[in-house]
Design a protein around this motif. Structure first.
Motif: not given
Length: 385
Positions: A347-358, A366-372
């Protein structure tokens, strides 16, 4: 970092400006005196020399500039790091017109320059957002008989008491006291986090201050509209706190975790602040548990919450960043429960570009499920307790 903002943003015309900024002066600034006129021109030249840029400014003290530019992250002028966060200096100074209130001698070959940054707002909704800042810088004559600008922090704290607690050097405001027991707790907390995440502790300086105004003064502000309650300046190895205390775990977490070598690869703010919030609460006097309960109540009153709205501050409290901090804290908590230390580093080494994928990788959905899942966890938390 605890931010306390009025959050009324004035819309500044972002068109390019090429004219020279001429600071106005008050009746107290007597430019008929040769030395005052010299300091005035030094300051005028400085504000027209890209003070928002990270470079060795010709109007600044060379020794101080060399020291502060080592990190290649912060500007030389400590106040500039706060003033030019959202707009470049030309845009900002074309709107918040600088007016020099004072140029006074305070010691041999040392002058203070106090400047008001304000706008004559016609729009009623913006009138309470001006003035923005009043700054104070020093103009000091060097060995070549030239005036150069300096930050105030070294001169203004030179007679403050200093204390040592292992790797922490405390510099204490005259209106504050030093609590040795708190210092012991501070050291123990740092060592605990360092052991938990295999971190190296490097010596750092900790400024104990009684309130945000006194903190602002060390950032060259006599007044600031948007102010801070505490901050860790990692490249400088400095922590500032405004609660008169010797232990501020939230800022210790920031200090202990290393910055990336590439400035463009910072993890998103929601993780940077979320990590400190999960491990130490969002501020000096609020635990992660208490802030999570409060944020849960806020979530229960709001429908259609998204992580993007939280990360872009479309959904937030009026006077603090707790929603972002707590949401990030929950993400860190859930990742740690699933993957331990390894997951936190991802997480700490993630960036704006790959945050959702991380997030998708760490939660294996999937990101939508993570968000929910994250939004539901926070929304249901207060009822569950």
């Amino acid at each position: 970092m605890k931010n306390i903002f009025p959050f009324i943003f004035i819309l500044i015309n972002t068109a390019a400006y090429s004219q020279t900024i001429i600071p106005d002066i008050s009746a107290r600034v007597d430019t008929s005196k040769t030395v005052i006129k010299s300091v005035y021109h030094l300051y005028k030249n400085y504000i027209n020399s890209k003070p928002d840029s990270i470079y060795k400014n010709p109007y600044w003290n060379d020794k101080e500039a060399d020291q502060l530019l080592k990190s290649k992250i912060f500007k030389i002028d400590r106040s500039a790091n706060q003033m030019y966060n959202y707009y470049n200096s030309v845009q900002y100074l074309s709107y918040y017109t600088p007016k020099i209130l004072q140029i006074d001698s305070i010691a041999s070959n040392r002058y203070q320059i106090k400047t008001l940054f304000a706008h004559d707002c016609a729009e009623k909704e913006y009138k309470n957002s001006t003035p923005d800042f009043i700054t104070k810088l020093y103009a000091v004559k060097n060995e070549n008989e030239e005036f150069k600008l300096e930050n105030v922090i070294s001169y203004d704290t030179k007679n403050w008491k200093k204390y040592k607690a292992k790797f922490i050097t405390y510099i204490v405001h005259p209106n504050c006291s030093f609590d040795k027991k708190e210092a012991v707790k501070a050291v123990r907390f740092c060592e605990k986090i360092a052991n938990q995440f295999n971190l190296k502790i490097e010596p750092f300086t900790y400024y104990i201050l009684p309130n945000s105004d006194e903190m602002g003064k060390l950032y060259n502000f006599e007044y600031w509209l948007s102010y801070l309650g505490g901050q860790a300046l990692i490249p400088y190895k400095e922590i500032f706190t405004t609660y008169g205390n010797a232990s501020y775990p939230h800022e210790f977490v920031h200090m202990l975790f290393p910055l990336p070598k590439d400035n463009s690869l910072y993890c998103p703010m929601i993780i940077n602040e979320g990590l400190a919030t999960w491990l130490a609460g969002p501020s000096f006097n609020e635990s992660f548990e208490d802030s999570l309960k409060q944020t849960s109540k806020t979530f229960q009153k709001q429908k259609g919450i998204s992580l993007d709205d939280i990360m872009t501050f479309k959904f937030r409290n009026d006077f603090d960043n707790s929603i972002l901090y707590v949401t990030g804290g929950v993400i860190c908590k859930l990742v740690y429960e699933k993957h331990g230390e390894k997951g936190i580093w991802e997480l700490y080494n993630s960036t704006k570009d790959n945050f959702n994928v991380t997030l998708e990788k760490l939660f294996e959905k999937p990101f939508d499920d993570v968000e929910k899942m994250i939004i539901k966890y926070i929304t249901d938390y207060d009822n569950a307790k």
